[in-house]
Motif scaffolding. Structure first.
Motif: not given
Ligand code: PMV
Length: 325
Positions: A120-139
């Motif tokens: 996918x090559x998503x930018x870091x901000x998008x990766x951070x958003x996806x990580x947040x949905x798993x665990x808030x601090x993961x963002x």
């Protein structure tokens, strides 16, 4: 088969995230500020395989509940327009689910590995958003060094994002992690967070987080250790006081946690550049200037109940493990 391996590091919040403004989207009620620890590490391999009927999840070599992994991967599958299930293998080189932010590094590594596997090559901000949905601090674990996470105002959460604030090498603080109990905690942070919304001063916690965040941001940018120490200790104790005031109460500390807090406070009063923070578990993290580290370690290792000390520098953005499948 599409596969990739990623490495991510836990982060510890100096200004705490505690409480959700939207639990379905996992949006934080307050902004937060963290440091990413380069010495602790989660390594996660994701392999999308069309022969699988369901996602599987191996955590530290043991089969684990895959529901949160599946929910997180579903968003990436949607972005890639595929429905293929995945085999996920994750391991931590530190105690899992014991208040050392393994869910932060875990979801950050998962998202980075899945993004690479799917190309996918998503930018870091998008990766951070996806990580947040798993665990808030993961963002925050997508980035290294000092990281700020905004609470955001929009209902869809597109402005609740983490951003790098200062590179680790610009202010290379050190952290002594004091492990007082390496067993998994009995109450996870999500459940504990929901129950603390019943605390009588929850609204005051949310309101007072804004000036804390501003003060911490300014202290980091000015490299003002004392100012950062003061506001970080305040944020930590305010969060734990909120938990203790909930019904039922939440109390993560043990006797060694309290003894470490007292010892670190005494060291600071004696002029050492050190302060502490504690997350959803009994471990204590002593943040210090590099020249104070040896004295801090020496003072903490003999406290009864201290099982292990780990030292860490700052750094470590999440990344794909080169050369690994
Ligand atoms: O990301 P979660 O749901 O595990 O919550 C993290 C909560 C704290 O670690 C206590 C605070 C923080 O900001 O990381």
């Amino acid at each position: 088969m599409q596969q990739a391996t990623a490495i991510a590091h836990p982060n510890i919040a100096l200004i705490k995230y505690w409480g959700k403004r939207d639990s379905r989207l996992n949006l934080p009620a307050v902004g937060s500020l963290s440091i990413t620890l380069d010495a602790l590490c989660t390594r996660t391999r994701v392999c999308f395989d069309s022969t699988l009927g369901a996602d599987s999840f191996l955590l530290d070599g043991v089969g684990a509940d895959a529901r949160r992994v599946t929910a997180c991967l579903d968003h990436l599958r949607e972005a890639a327009r595929i429905d293929t299930r995945a085999r996920v293998e994750s391991s931590n080189d530190f105690p899992t689910a014991a208040g050392l932010a393994s869910s932060a590094s875990g979801f950050a590594a998962l998202v980075v590995a899945a993004d690479a596997a799917l190309g996918l090559g998503l930018p870091a901000e998008k990766l951070s958003m996806h990580a947040r949905r798993g665990s808030g601090s993961a963002a925050r674990s997508i980035f290294g060094g000092f990281v700020e996470m905004s609470r955001g105002r929009r209902q869809d959460g597109t402005d609740a994002v983490a951003r790098p604030l200062l590179a680790a090498e610009d202010w290379p603080l050190e952290v002594v992690i004091v492990i007082t109990d390496s067993d998994a905690k009995s109450l996870g942070s999500s459940a504990a967070m929901m129950s603390t919304e019943s605390a009588p001063y929850y609204a005051a916690w949310v309101r007072s987080s804004h000036p804390d965040l501003r003060a911490a941001r300014e202290a980091v940018l000015a490299h003002d250790f004392d100012a950062l120490a003061n506001v970080s200790v305040h944020s930590c104790l305010k969060m734990h006081a909120l938990m203790m005031a909930a019904r039922p109460p939440v109390m993560y500390w043990n006797a060694a946690t309290v003894a470490c807090v007292r010892r670190i406070t005494a060291l600071r009063e004696a002029g050492l550049a050190v302060f502490y923070t504690i997350d959803a578990g009994p471990q204590v993290k002593a943040i210090c200037q590099p020249e104070a580290r040896d004295a801090v370690e020496h003072a903490l290792h003999s406290i009864p109940g201290v099982a292990e000390l780990r030292r860490s520098g700052l750094g470590g953005a999440a990344h794909v493990a080169e050369g690994a499948a």
